[in-house]
Design a protein around this motif. Structure first.
Motif, short mmCIF file in Angstrom:
data_model
loop_
_atom_site.label_atom_id
_atom_site.label_comp_id
_atom_site.label_asym_id
_atom_site.label_seq_id
_atom_site.Cartn_x
_atom_site.Cartn_y
_atom_site.Cartn_z
N GLY A 30 0.82 -1.21 0.00
CA GLY A 30 0.00 0.00 0.00
C GLY A 30 0.85 1.25 0.00
N PRO A 31 0.21 2.40 -0.27
CA PRO A 31 0.92 3.67 -0.22
C PRO A 31 1.46 3.91 1.19
CG PRO A 31 -1.41 3.99 -0.85
CD PRO A 31 -1.23 2.54 -0.56
N GLY A 32 2.74 4.18 1.31
CA GLY A 32 3.34 4.43 2.62
C GLY A 32 3.82 3.17 3.32
N SER A 33 3.77 2.03 2.64
CA SER A 33 4.20 0.78 3.30
C SER A 33 5.73 0.68 3.38
CB SER A 33 3.62 -0.44 2.56
OG SER A 33 4.01 -0.42 1.21
N GLY A 34 6.44 1.55 2.63
CA GLY A 34 7.90 1.56 2.71
C GLY A 34 8.60 0.97 1.51
N LYS A 35 7.91 0.90 0.37
CA LYS A 35 8.50 0.32 -0.84
C LYS A 35 9.78 1.06 -1.26
CE LYS A 35 4.69 1.03 -3.22
NZ LYS A 35 3.87 1.64 -2.17
N GLY A 36 9.67 2.39 -1.38
CA GLY A 36 10.80 3.18 -1.84
C GLY A 36 11.99 3.08 -0.89
N THR A 37 11.69 3.13 0.40
CA THR A 37 12.74 3.07 1.43
C THR A 37 13.49 1.74 1.35
OG1 THR A 37 11.33 4.42 2.84
CG2 THR A 37 13.08 3.16 3.95
N ARG A 141 2.56 7.56 8.19
CA ARG A 141 3.81 7.77 7.44
C ARG A 141 3.61 8.74 6.28
NH1 ARG A 141 6.06 1.58 6.70
NH2 ARG A 141 6.19 1.04 8.93
N ARG A 145 5.50 12.39 5.35
CA ARG A 145 6.54 12.11 4.36
C ARG A 145 7.27 13.39 3.94
NH1 ARG A 145 5.66 7.73 -0.31
NH2 ARG A 145 3.77 8.89 -0.75
N ALA A 186 5.67 -5.09 7.24
CA ALA A 186 6.31 -3.80 7.00
C ALA A 186 5.98 -2.78 8.09
CB ALA A 186 5.85 -3.26 5.64
N ARG A 188 7.16 -2.78 11.03
CA ARG A 188 8.28 -2.71 11.98
C ARG A 188 9.26 -1.60 11.57
NH1 ARG A 188 10.60 -8.33 10.96
NH2 ARG A 188 9.77 -7.86 8.91
N PRO A 189 10.25 -1.30 12.42
CA PRO A 189 11.25 -0.30 12.04
C PRO A 189 11.99 -0.70 10.75
CG PRO A 189 11.43 -0.85 14.38
CD PRO A 189 10.46 -1.82 13.78
N VAL A 190 12.49 0.32 10.03
CA VAL A 190 13.12 0.12 8.71
C VAL A 190 14.17 -1.01 8.73
CG1 VAL A 190 14.58 1.22 6.96
CG2 VAL A 190 12.74 2.52 8.02
N VAL A 193 12.63 -4.48 9.01
CA VAL A 193 11.99 -4.87 7.75
C VAL A 193 13.07 -5.33 6.77
CG1 VAL A 193 10.59 -4.08 5.78
CG2 VAL A 193 10.06 -3.26 8.09
N1 LIG Z 1 9.58 0.88 8.48
C1 LIG Z 1 9.30 2.19 8.57
N2 LIG Z 1 8.97 2.74 9.76
C2 LIG Z 1 8.66 4.06 9.84
N3 LIG Z 1 8.67 4.93 8.79
C3 LIG Z 1 8.98 4.42 7.59
C4 LIG Z 1 9.30 3.04 7.41
N4 LIG Z 1 9.57 2.83 6.09
C5 LIG Z 1 9.42 4.02 5.49
N5 LIG Z 1 9.08 4.97 6.36
C6 LIG Z 1 8.78 6.39 6.07
O1 LIG Z 1 7.42 6.41 5.63
C7 LIG Z 1 7.27 7.26 4.49
C8 LIG Z 1 6.79 6.42 3.31
O2 LIG Z 1 7.85 5.54 2.92
P1 LIG Z 1 8.11 5.20 1.39
O3 LIG Z 1 9.36 4.38 1.33
O4 LIG Z 1 8.06 6.44 0.58
O5 LIG Z 1 6.84 4.26 1.09
P2 LIG Z 1 6.10 3.89 -0.26
O6 LIG Z 1 7.09 4.01 -1.38
O7 LIG Z 1 5.61 2.49 -0.06
O8 LIG Z 1 4.96 4.85 -0.35
C9 LIG Z 1 8.62 7.94 4.28
O9 LIG Z 1 8.61 9.19 4.92
C10 LIG Z 1 9.61 6.98 4.94
O10 LIG Z 1 10.74 7.65 5.44
#
Ligand SMILES: Nc1ncnc2c1ncn2[C@@H]1O[C@H](COP(=O)(O)OP(=O)(O)O)[C@@H](O)[C@H]1O
Ligand SMILES: Nc1ccn([C@H]2C[C@H](O)[C@@H](COP(=O)(O)OP(=O)(O)O)O2)c(=O)n1
Ligand SMILES: [Mg+2]
Length: 209
Positions: A30-37, A141, A145, A186, A188-190, A193
């Motif tokens: 989902g949006p904000g799940s941390g894919k890009g990170t 998240r 962002r 996803a 949990r902390p970065v 994960v």
């Molecule tokens: N495991 C995590 N715990 C807390 N915050 C996170 C985590 N992973 C990513 N974030 C933060 O949440 C926001 C969305 O992450 P992002 O990687 O852009 O997700 P997506 O690409 O899935 O939308 C960013 O500000 C990022 O820094």
């Protein structure tokens, strides 16, 4: 958990995209799940090229393309841009990269994306990473962002959650039926994960006992 991501097959010269058969991992969630990170971490550790469909579409808007206004409006409404547009951008990025291992992030987001990509490129993913995260955590998240995105507001976020449930979950189910999905908690902390992500990319023989 099943197989590790396949090694890329030998590259042929002058072949089409399908003939070269690059290794592709779809990164969904989902949006904000941390894919890009997590993709940024995978790139550093495993040498993949990261292609975010959303980033490519935003770059297309900035470039002043004739599709820019349509793309901008769809993103603001949380809708999914027609596959034709997104696939063209992905194909170009694949061809220009010089790499043969790709993380395709945020694509396919619906059945049309999925079927059209396969038909046009002949590429099937080796593995599909699914970042599983509750909506309330994703919402938190996205609202912090701070990237100035037109879709990180509560109204668009709700629409995107609905599109995710209605259109993207069925794509994940399709790949589940093909046993390609690696589901990752996803919420949990970065770093935690990423420990789970690493296990998907590390051959069993290299894993510590
Ligand atoms: N495991 C995590 N715990 C807390 N915050 C996170 C985590 N992973 C990513 N974030 C933060 O949440 C926001 C969305 O992450 P992002 O990687 O852009 O997700 P997506 O690409 O899935 O939308 C960013 O500000 C990022 O820094
Ligand atoms: N396959 C895709 C991927 C993204 N888009 C559009 C619609 C999405 O809501 C936006 C933003 O996607 P993006 O992957 O950057 O968003 P998140 O990283 O999941 O927050 O782009 C699309 O139309 N088709
Ligand atoms: Mg993203």
């Amino acid at each position: 958990m099943g197989t590790v991501v396949d090694a890329a097959p030998i590259k042929e010269t002058n072949g089409s995209l399908a003939e070269k058969k690059p290794t592709v991992v779809f990164v969904l969630g989902g949006p904000g799940s941390g894919k890009g990170t997590q993709c940024a971490n995978i790139v550093k550790h495993f040498g993949y090229t990261h292609l975010s469909a959303g980033d490519l579409l935003r770059a297309e808007i900035k470039s002043g393309s004739e599709n820019g206004t349509m793309i901008q409006n769809m993103i603001k409404e949380g809708k999914i841009v027609p596959s034709e547009v997104t696939i063209k951008l992905l194909q170009r990025a694949i061809e220009e990269s010089g790499n043969e291992k790709f993380l395709i992030d945020g694509f396919p987001r619906n059945e049309e994306n999925r079927a059209a990509f396969e038909a046009v490129t002949g590429i099937e993913p080796s593995v599909v990473l699914f970042f599983d995260c509750p909506e309330e955590e994703m919402e938190k998240r996205l609202l912090s962002r701070n990237e100035g995105r037109v879709d990180d507001n509560i109204e668009t976020i709700r629409k995107r959650f609905r599109v995710f449930l209605e259109s993207s979950i069925p794509v994940i189910q399709y790949y589940e039926s093909k046993e390609k999905v690696r589901k990752i908690d996803a919420a949990r902390p970065v770093e935690e994960v990423f420990e789970s992500v690493k296990a998907v990319f590390t051959p069993k023989s290299e894993k510590a006992d």
